[in-house]
Design a protein around this motif. Structure first.
Motif, PDB file in Angstrom:
ATOM      1  N   ALA A 122       0.886  -1.094  -0.002  1.00  0.00           N
ATOM      2  CA  ALA A 122      -0.045   0.041  -0.030  1.00  0.00           C
ATOM      3  C   ALA A 122       0.796   1.251  -0.063  1.00  0.00           C
ATOM      4  CB  ALA A 122      -0.986  -0.021   1.485  1.00  0.00           C
ATOM      5  N   VAL A 123       2.047   1.320   0.690  1.00  0.00           N
ATOM      6  CA  VAL A 123       2.924   2.330   0.897  1.00  0.00           C
ATOM      7  C   VAL A 123       3.442   2.475  -0.570  1.00  0.00           C
ATOM      8  CG1 VAL A 123       4.792   3.416   1.748  1.00  0.00           C
ATOM      9  CG2 VAL A 123       3.496   1.537   3.233  1.00  0.00           C
ATOM     10  N   LEU A 183       2.220   1.739  -3.497  1.00  0.00           N
ATOM     11  CA  LEU A 183       1.149   2.286  -4.257  1.00  0.00           C
ATOM     12  C   LEU A 183       0.846   3.706  -4.040  1.00  0.00           C
ATOM     13  CD1 LEU A 183      -1.261  -0.763  -3.822  1.00  0.00           C
ATOM     14  CD2 LEU A 183      -0.604   0.133  -5.878  1.00  0.00           C
ATOM     15  N   LEU A 184       0.858   4.241  -2.773  1.00  0.00           N
ATOM     16  CA  LEU A 184       0.578   5.301  -2.656  1.00  0.00           C
ATOM     17  C   LEU A 184       1.693   6.301  -3.444  1.00  0.00           C
ATOM     18  CD1 LEU A 184      -0.267   5.442   1.148  1.00  0.00           C
ATOM     19  CD2 LEU A 184      -1.647   6.374  -0.719  1.00  0.00           C
ATOM     20  N   LEU A 185       3.099   5.925  -3.227  1.00  0.00           N
ATOM     21  CA  LEU A 185       4.087   6.325  -3.700  1.00  0.00           C
ATOM     22  C   LEU A 185       4.009   6.559  -5.245  1.00  0.00           C
ATOM     23  CD1 LEU A 185       7.293   5.107  -1.901  1.00  0.00           C
ATOM     24  CD2 LEU A 185       6.432   7.160  -1.366  1.00  0.00           C
ATOM     25  N   ASN A 211       1.252   7.320  -6.386  1.00  0.00           N
ATOM     26  CA  ASN A 211       0.092   8.166  -6.287  1.00  0.00           C
ATOM     27  C   ASN A 211      -1.139   7.103  -7.010  1.00  0.00           C
ATOM     28  OD1 ASN A 211       0.946   8.610  -9.070  1.00  0.00           O
ATOM     29  ND2 ASN A 211       2.002  10.574  -8.127  1.00  0.00           N
ATOM     30  N   ALA A 212      -1.001   6.036  -6.558  1.00  0.00           N
ATOM     31  CA  ALA A 212      -2.405   5.113  -6.802  1.00  0.00           C
ATOM     32  C   ALA A 212      -3.272   4.989  -5.550  1.00  0.00           C
ATOM     33  CB  ALA A 212      -2.105   4.067  -7.314  1.00  0.00           C
ATOM     34  N   ASN A 213      -4.265   4.808  -5.466  1.00  0.00           N
ATOM     35  CA  ASN A 213      -5.221   4.787  -4.319  1.00  0.00           C
ATOM     36  C   ASN A 213      -5.179   3.253  -3.690  1.00  0.00           C
ATOM     37  OD1 ASN A 213      -7.001   3.937  -2.244  1.00  0.00           O
ATOM     38  ND2 ASN A 213      -8.693   5.528  -3.240  1.00  0.00           N
ATOM     39  N   PRO A 214      -4.447   2.715  -2.678  1.00  0.00           N
ATOM     40  CA  PRO A 214      -4.603   1.487  -2.328  1.00  0.00           C
ATOM     41  C   PRO A 214      -5.759   0.787  -2.166  1.00  0.00           C
ATOM     42  CG  PRO A 214      -3.077   2.902  -0.985  1.00  0.00           C
ATOM     43  CD  PRO A 214      -4.021   3.863  -1.671  1.00  0.00           C
ATOM     44  N   THR A 250      -8.705   1.364  -3.797  1.00  0.00           N
ATOM     45  CA  THR A 250      -8.969   0.751  -5.180  1.00  0.00           C
ATOM     46  C   THR A 250      -8.347  -0.004  -5.634  1.00  0.00           C
ATOM     47  OG1 THR A 250      -8.687   3.291  -5.293  1.00  0.00           O
ATOM     48  CG2 THR A 250     -10.205   2.212  -7.127  1.00  0.00           C
ATOM     49  N   TYR A 298      -6.627  -2.547  -4.053  1.00  0.00           N
ATOM     50  CA  TYR A 298      -6.852  -3.919  -3.528  1.00  0.00           C
ATOM     51  C   TYR A 298      -8.075  -4.386  -3.675  1.00  0.00           C
ATOM     52  CZ  TYR A 298      -2.153  -3.455  -1.437  1.00  0.00           C
ATOM     53  OH  TYR A 298      -0.711  -3.455  -1.211  1.00  0.00           O
TER      54      TYR A 298
END
Ligand SMILES: Nc1ncnc2c1ncn2[C@@H]1O[C@H](COP(=O)(O)OP(=O)(O)OP(=O)(O)O)[C@@H](O)[C@H]1O
Ligand SMILES: Nc1ncnc2c1ncn2[C@@H]1O[C@H](COP(=O)(O)OP(=O)(O)OP(=O)(O)O)[C@@H](O)[C@H]1O
Ligand SMILES: [Mg+2]
Ligand SMILES: [Mg+2]
Lengths: 310, 522, 330, 403
Positions: free
Chosen positions: D32-33, D35-37, D39-42, D44, D46
């Protein structure tokens, strides 16, 4: 047709490019050999190679300093090795799979970082070819052995060094003991974990160097999955060499030289199906083992986690 | 609290340990309470012996002292100060050494390398094996133990490995030395030499803990004797005034006979014949040089000899685990030279191997699975040779466990959690159950407690009475004398002589084991 | 396309990554360019990359189709079979795939477009240049496996060389790998030491070969997308793919309710194939001239590149100036 | 960690089987981290991962289809690893298996009855894989060639061989005439398609009254007979390993060759046998890929395009399943789900596929690392409850079952 292969240029070409192709295998296999000698099987070599290849490439590209490139590679390799050590030694995870996990991590991460940092493929100015004075003047020999980049020489220097460390030093004795019978080593007051952390970390650093020897010496580019399975061949070569530096050297040279040979065969228009030619190095590596009289002394504790009191 | 006038640092340079105390030690293992509130102590200059049946908890207690196990409760103090021993490294630092019952040797390394392992090198970081080798040779001479420093350990017979294990400890010279069954496979001569050494050490101010199943040894060497049973201290007595039978009673909880009833058996025709057998050792050197002998039905032929003189190879060749380079082996009228074990099994030959943990059992398998090692393919263990029959297997296992009184939680326990003595009983039970025509028993009671030893000996005699031809390979002369009808002595791969038990005596055998031919010896 | 404000939605499945400097990237760039031109509100596209595992690709295609994309592109000749299996289940979705010419109409399927790249054309032109630029008369070509786009380009290049200099020696080496740069390098080295002074190659592993060429200053021709950035001082020219040339007509067809059945090709003639010269590299007039000439000849049909049905390669024939394929793309 | 801090055994007995799931969640948290990097919404992301794996009947079908080769290779791995041989040759064995099935299907007359056709091809693929594995076995047993080395090499050899055959002998005549000359076979005749089981499932559902008479639930999915075969074989392998004498011998040789030899087992033959069987199952996986999914073979994209890396992932599945055929069933499904869901994640969130690779790597690492706690507690538990031996290996279960 075969006659075309028997002239100096060709033979020199085969030999010297065999040596170049062998370089990454030497780094990776020697590193893996240390790990296995102490009882840790690391199947993550390929991933570590890719991380090393990228880190070195990235650093050289941004700083222009080869030294920094190598240092960066060594550092990332050490980190990957430490990770593997934590997983396989401290957490006693099944080594086969943890290796595959490390591989996938390295495969993906190197690509990810590459995409983030480069919009297009570029080259760097890597290690230049060093013609060793005098030695490189020797006809044939000189061209084959003494016209390579620094990392090639280092790789070959590693072999006797590794042999010396393993067989002539107290550290080497500890490594061998821990790989053969950790319980016994433990009762002799040796910290099995410390020894294994050392070898696996070292293995990571060398695997990383194997990648660097491609990305900042032989090829001077980075590309996703550029190692194309060499990491796994490197593991196989450790078995080929039955855990001895000399054996690993022979294996790496055999595999690489045959590979160079089959390329030359086709360059010279000798027409055998390309697919069969490509098989040659893999086939011959096996055959060589069939006919070699081998002293197989696999580390008895290979891939077995150690826990006191069991 | 210095007990005697000895100096505070020992000749070996270690600081002396005046008084080591273990208090209220508790250790649990799956299904077993291996140490239950055990108090134990040893003082400088004394030998404190630890007695107990297999599985009584001796090794466990010592492994705790040496940092190999952590106790669930209790504490260890050295000279009054609480000692925190979390690893063998800690123990070594505290001046504690241990001779391990299950040898802690690295098979692929040479003797010298095994000894040098973990020791500071005079040429650090480089090895100084030549120096080490020299000292080993010295030690070996002084202690009358013969060893070759250059030889890889995997090539050594158990007896030889035992010597290395001892040398290793003496080389390191700990202030407090634990000896866990060091004499199980030594010859009487070697034992005597070892005891001389131990007495010297105590005189110098070392503290020694001595474990053995041989009561005369214990009475001979120790000052104090503590007896364990099922993890509890049964009692602690001074060696003076203690008697074999008394100690035996404390250990087993009943009286133990030391004389067996061995009624005369009419020996039948030859069941095992060995003719001019030659074979090579793992080193590729000749291990057997034209060995010949017969064993008749209803006869026990004792094979005496110092470990490493070809006993191991002989047994392996007879049982098809090592190929004969010359000569013949006959089972009854059948030539079985270089036949595979499965053939020999089928023909009624049984083998109790000396390396029980390596050859005799599959340690990760359960007791039940080990019971069917040879017969899993035959009814009732299997249905139609293809399918196992769990019910029958479990039943057979329970029978054997009951019949031979094997200490185990149940038949589905992994066999590695049984004490070796009990493992040995299980192997014996498995082999005898098959009513073998020919039985090769190598070191059948090695490290086995007196109760079990008595039991095993009786079994062998009963088997003899039923007409089995038994080849008994042992380094324990008492055992040989007690059981054999005839005694052959093996020296450097040749039979130096075969004597009838009635006119054999220990001194003569001792000479023969040193290579003196029978006629000359008598 | 974009009826009643609804954006036109395209999904593409690709065998390698969108930054592979080659086959996949060329399609990605084309779609990006179209989006640039039409604006995000009118034109959306999504991609599924590194789908080298064919069944995963099939899953992706089916998934896109069921999510109602207007056009689903299977950008890899290995996807055809799977596409043909699933297309009938989604009659309202248009599919395109390549590189191939089979629209599966004879299997009664009506919603599949096919596209290919006549990369032998650019190969031929670059071969002509290579033959003239080579002093040793030895030219090396590094390929992955002898199939598909790579085979076309290599055969075309070889034909171009021999057309210009029949005595030239062309060394072709298919190294049986798409990713092993070290092997590509060794192959190139062998060619260079056999006196090759002009090299070309196709697929993702060629940077390995380019590096070797760079060391000895041999010339290089690229294909699929521009490799000039890798070695500005030795890259003569690249054959660059512009897939917009096939995408635009597909969109038009769809606007007119045609959901498939058409096959398109990138050619020099329709501008789908562009010979992109390296501005930093001075070329002799006659070489430039010869290149232009070859292009015109192929465009006009004076030269016809005939593909041998046995896979043996490509032969050149003089044809009369006009070809049917040319017309329809107009 | 300190064992005496161990509290409630019952609680842990419930938790432990779920440990791999917790580990997976932990890995996804790290993911998730990242993904955030990117800039995607974890969330969504997952959700997409779940949707892709289990979100619809098609998703479930895809997951099961993906799991099929993993399971087949995995149970083969159970045999070889239990037999003490490390078979990393699944890739090559799958390929030769696929080739055998394909070649045979192209040879057999169109008139062959479907049942027979399927049977023959499945048999052929098993045989081919068995031979490929057997080679490594023989090399190990009789020439002391380490099997890890030989199987790695044989994988590559199989790939080149496949490319050669598809470029020459087996290539579709039509393709052969095209300029591009794609090295792939023609589509295999329909009677060589493994039956789709959707219809059958629907019939079952209807019979159970779960769906209306003319609803189509599974019928539209691509789910084929393979998964059923695989599960049946998994059970068969379990019985084979723990209820038959041959299985017993394989395990004995794996645990202690010396004692096995002493017991009269011909060790070398059983080494060969282990690799033979495990290779055969991998070969079968290849055959099933051809007949259930691809319906042809193609050299485009190399070996992995065909195997989908199942030769290696199968090892992971087996080890996650504790080298127990039954445990390998859920392990394969979960790993398959991860792979299928990962692709969906990439599609929906448009992150680089490399991120998915990293994610899967992390999951593997976290799951294997979590095993330690389970093992130690297992040991601790028997001590506390005074029940049975430490960390009881599966073999004793068969024995127990006999009571
Ligand atoms: N690591 C272990 N795991 C499980 N059980 C163990 C372990 N170590 C010892 N035990 C059990 O603890 C008990 C005591 O074993 P221990 O080795 O101390 O006996 P012992 O007195 O040394 O026997 P022996 O005379 O045969 O050496 C035995 O029942 C043994 O099965
Ligand atoms: N890994 C293990 N798991 C379970 N039990 C073990 C393990 N290692 C040792 N043991 C048990 O610990 C005890 C250690 O005893 P040890 O083996 O030292 O003496 P022994 O085997 O009883 O030898 P002997 O019977 O010859 O005296 C044994 O009872 C053995 O069963
Ligand atoms: Mg003991
Ligand atoms: Mg004992």
């Amino acid at each position: 047709m075969i006659g075309d292969l028997l002239n100096a240029t060709v033979l020199i070409g085969i030999a010297s490019s065999g040596i170049q192709l062998a370089t990454p295998y030497l780094y990776a296999s020697i590193g893996e050999m240390f790990g296995q000698r102490s009882g840790v099987l690391n199947l993550g070599v390929e991933g570590m190679m890719l991380m090393g290849a990228f880190t070195a490439f990235y650093t050289v590209h941004n700083t222009g300093s080869l030294v920094l490139g190598v240092l960066a590679a060594l550092m990332i390799g050490a980190l990957m090795g430490l990770a593997m050590a934590v997983i396989s030694v401290t957490l006693q995870a099944e080594q086969g799979i943890s290796g595959i996990g490390i591989y996938l991590f390295g495969l993906g991460m190197s690509d990810l970082l590459f995409q983030k940092s480069f919009s297009q493929i570029v080259t760097v100015r890597g290690f230049p070819t060093i013609r060793i004075p005098l030695l490189s003047e020797i006809p044939v020999i000189g061209e084959v052995f003494f016209e390579h980049n620094l990392l090639v020489y280092v790789a070959f220097a590693l072999v006797p060094l590794a042999w010396f460390v393993l067989n002539k030093t107290t550290l080497g004795l500890k490594i061998r003991a821990v790989g053969q019978n950790p319980q016994a080593a433990d009762t002799m007051g040796i910290s099995v974990a410390r020894v294994r952390y050392f070898t696996v970390t070292l293995g990571g650093m060398l695997a990383s160097m194997a990648g660097a020897s491609l990305s900042i010496a032989l090829l001077n580019v980075f590309q996703q999955n550029m190692t194309a399975g060499q990491g796994f061949i490197a593991v196989a070569l450790v078995y080929f060499g039955s855990w001895r530096p000399g054996g690993v050297l022979i294996g790496a040279l055999l595999f690489s030289t045959v590979n160079a040979l089959q390329l030359w065969v086709r360059t010279k228009g000798i027409d055998i199906p390309a697919e069969y030619a490509s098989m040659a190095p893999y086939l011959l590596t096996i055959l060589a083992l069939v006919f070699a009289s081998k002293r197989v002394d696999q580390p008895a504790a290979l891939s077995k986690p150690f826990e006191r009191g069991d | 609290m210095t007990s005697n006038g000895a100096p505070h640092t020992l000749p070996t340079g270690h600081a002396r340990i005046d008084h080591m105390e273990m208090k209220g030690i508790v250790k649990r293992f799956p299904g077993v309470l291996a140490a239950n509130q055990v108090d134990f102590d040893v003082r400088t200059g004394e030998v404190h012996a630890l007695l107990g049946e297999n599985g009584a908890g001796k090794s466990t207690l010592m492994k705790i002292l040496y940092g190999m196990y952590q106790p669930d409760a209790g504490q260890i103090t050295i000279d009054g100060k609480v000692a925190s021993i979390h690893s063998p490294a800690d123990a070594i630092r505290q001046g504690i050494g241990m001779i391990h019952q299950h040898f802690m040797l690295v098979p692929s390394l040479t003797v010298a390398e095994n000894v040098a392992l973990g020791m500071p090198s005079s040429r650090a970081p480089m090895l100084d094996l030549d120096v080490v080798s020299e000292r080993i040779v010295q030690l070996a001479k002084t202690y009358g133990l013969q060893v070759d420093p250059e030889c890889p350990v995997w090539q050594l017979a158990v007896g030889e490995q035992q010597r290395i294990e001892i040398i290793k400890a003496l080389y390191r010279g700990a202030a407090l030395l634990i000896l866990d069954e060091p004499t199980a496979v030594l010859t009487p001569q070697e034992v005597d030499d070892l005891f001389v050494t131990l007495r010297q050490m105590t005189a110098d101010g070392h503290a020694l803990i001595f474990i053995s199943h041989k009561l005369h040894e214990v009475l001979n060497i120790s000052d104090r004797i503590t007896v364990l049973r099922d993890g509890c201290v049964v009692g602690s007595v001074p060696a003076q005034g203690a008697t074999k039978s008394g100690l035996a009673r404390m250990m087993v909880g009943r009286d133990v006979v030391f004389q067996y009833k061995r009624d005369e058996v009419q020996t039948g025709d030859v069941l095992l014949r060995v003719e001019d057998l030659t074979a090579q050792s793992d080193r590729g050197t000749p291990a057997l040089r034209a060995v010949s002998f017969d064993v008749h039905a209803g006869e026990i032929l004792g094979l005496a000899g110092v470990s490493g003189n070809g006993q191991r190879e002989l047994a392996q060749v007879i049982f098809g685990l090592r190929s004969a380079t010359g000569g013949k082996v006959w089972l009854g009228s059948q030539d079985v030279t270089n036949k595979e074990p499965d053939t020999l099994n089928a023909l009624g030959m049984s083998y109790i191997p000396e390396e029980r943990m390596l050859d005799g059992v599959i340690t990760d398998f359960t007791v039940a699975e080990n019971v069917i090692l040879q017969e899993h393919g035959q009814a009732p263990c299997s249905r139609g040779r293809l399918f196992l029959n769990p019910r029958a297997i479990l039943q057979r296992s329970s029978e054997l466990i009951r019949a031979f009184d094997i200490k185990t939680p149940n038949a589905n326990t992994p066999i590695k959690s049984l004490s070796g003595g009990n493992i040995q009983k299980l192997i014996l039970a498995r082999e005898l159950r098959r009513k073998p025509r020919v039985l090769i028993a190598a070191q059948p009671t090695r490290g086995v407690d007196i109760g079990a030893t008595e039991y095993i000996h009786q079994c062998l005699l009963d088997q003899r009475a039923q007409g089995t031809a038994t080849l008994l390979i042992s380094e324990d002369l008492d055992e040989i004398m007690a059981l054999s009808d005839r005694i052959a002595v093996l020296y450097e791969g040749t039979v130096v002589g075969i004597v009838d038990r009635k006119d054999a005596n220990v001194e003569q055998l001792g000479l023969m084991m040193a290579g003196v031919r029978a006629d000359a010896a008598s | 396309q974009a009826q009643d404000g609804e954006p036109f939605r395209v999904a593409v499945v690709m065998p390698s990554t969108v930054n592979d400097l080659a086959f996949s990237q060329s399609m990605y760039d084309a779609l990006a360019a179209i989006q640039e031109e039409r604006g995000e509100e009118n034109f959306e596209f999504v991609y599924s990359e590194n789908m080298f595992i064919v069944d995963d690709a099939a899953t992706a295609l089916r998934d896109y189709a069921s999510e109602g994309y207007d056009l689903v592109i299977a950008h890899g000749s290995q996807y055809g079979a799977s596409l043909a299996e699933l297309a009938p289940d989604f009659p309202d979705t248009a599919f395109a795939w390549g590189t191939d010419i089979n629209t599966y109409t004879d299997e009664g399927i009506t919603n599949i477009f096919a596209y290919e790249a006549r990369s032998e054309e650019g190969g031929f032109v670059q071969g002509v240049m290579g033959a003239m630029l080579s002093e040793s008369g030895v030219i090396g070509i590094v390929g992955p496996i002898e199939a598909g786009d790579a085979k076309l380009y290599v055969d075309g290049y070889k034909a171009g060389v021999l057309y210009t200099n029949p005595d030239a020696e062309v060394i072709v080496n298919y190294i049986q790998s798409f990713s092993d740069l070290a092997l590509a390098a060794a192959a190139a080295e062998a060619m260079l030491e056999s006196d090759a002074d002009v090299l070309t190659g196709t697929a993702q592993m060629v940077p390995g070969a380019i590096g070797q060429a760079q060391e000895v200053g041999a010339l290089w021709f690229g294909t699929q997308s521009s490799q000039t950035s890798l070695a500005p001082e030795i890259v003569v020219a690249n054959q660059v793919y512009d897939w917009t040339v096939v995408l635009e007509p597909i969109f038009e067809n769809m606007a007119n309710g045609v959901m498939g059945g058409e096959a398109y090709a990138l050619t020099l003639e329709n501008g789908g194939l562009v010979i992109d010269f390296n501005p930093d590299l001075e070329l002799p007039e006659e070489v430039m001239a010869a290149a232009e000439e070859a292009i015109d000849a192929i465009v006009s049909g004076e030269l016809v590149l005939v593909v041998d049905e046995t896979g043996a390669g490509i032969t050149v024939e003089e044809g009369e100036p006009m070809a049917e394929a040319t017309e329809e793309a107009e | 960690m300190d064992l005496s801090s161990f509290r409630n055994p019952r609680l842990y007995r419930l938790i432990d089987p779920l440990l791999p799931l917790f580990a997976t969640l932990a890995a996804l948290l790290v993911g998730a981290v990242m993904l955030l990097l990117m800039n995607a919404n974890p969330i969504t992301a997952y959700r997409a991962l779940y949707e892709g794996a289990f979100g619809s009947k098609n998703a479930v079908a895809d997951t099961l289809i993906k799991a099929t080769p993993l399971l087949l290779v995995g149970i083969g791995i159970c045999i070889s690893f239990r037999g003490g041989v490390i078979n990393v040759g699944g890739e090559g064995q799958m390929i030769v298996g696929g080739l055998a099935a394909t070649a045979l299907a192209l040879e057999l007359p169109e008139t062959t009855s479907p049942a027979l056709a399927l049977l023959l091809c499945l048999a052929a693929s098993f045989a081919a894989g068995a031979i490929w594995g057997g080679i490594a076995g023989a090399l190990k047993a009789y020439f002391k060639v380490n099997e890890i080395l030989s199987t790695i090499m044989l994988n590559q050899i199989a790939i080149y061989w496949m490319i050669y055959l598809l470029n020459n002998t087996l290539i579709d005549p039509l393709k052969a005439q095209q300029a591009s000359r794609i090295p792939e076979t023609a589509r295999l005749p329909r009677q060589f398609d493994l039956p789709r089981i959707g219809e059958w499932l629907d019939t079952l559902y209807k019979w159970l009254g779960l769906v209306g008479p003319d609803d189509k639930l599974w019928a539209t999915t691509l789910l084929h007979l393979g998964i059923v075969l695989a599960v049946i074989l998994a059970i068969a392998v379990y019985i084979f390993l723990w209820r038959t004498t041959i299985g017993y011998r394989i395990r004995a040789v794996g645990k202690n060759p010396r004692a096995s030899r002493y017991a009269g087992i011909r060790v070398k033959r059983y080494v060969v046998l282990s690799l033979l069987l495990s290779g055969g199952l991998a070969g079968l996986a290849g055959g099933i890929q051809v007949m259930g999914v691809r319906h042809r073979m193609s050299a485009e994209g190399g070996g992995i395009a065909f195997t989908g890396n199942a030769g290696f992932n199968g090892i992971v599945a087996a080890l996650f399943g504790q080298l127990h055929p039954i445990g390998t069933i859920p392990a394969s499904v979960l790993f398959g789900a991860l792979l299928v869901g990962g692709n969906k994640l990439q599609r929906d969130v448009q992150v680089p596929s490399a991120l998915i690779t990293v994610l899967i790597g992390l999951v593997i690492i976290f799951v294997v690392s979590s095993e330690l706690w389970r093992r130690r507690r297992a040991r601790r538990r028997v001590i506390v409850t005074e029940a049975g031996p430490p960390d009881r290996p599966p073999e004793s279960q068969a024995m127990e079952a006999g009571r």
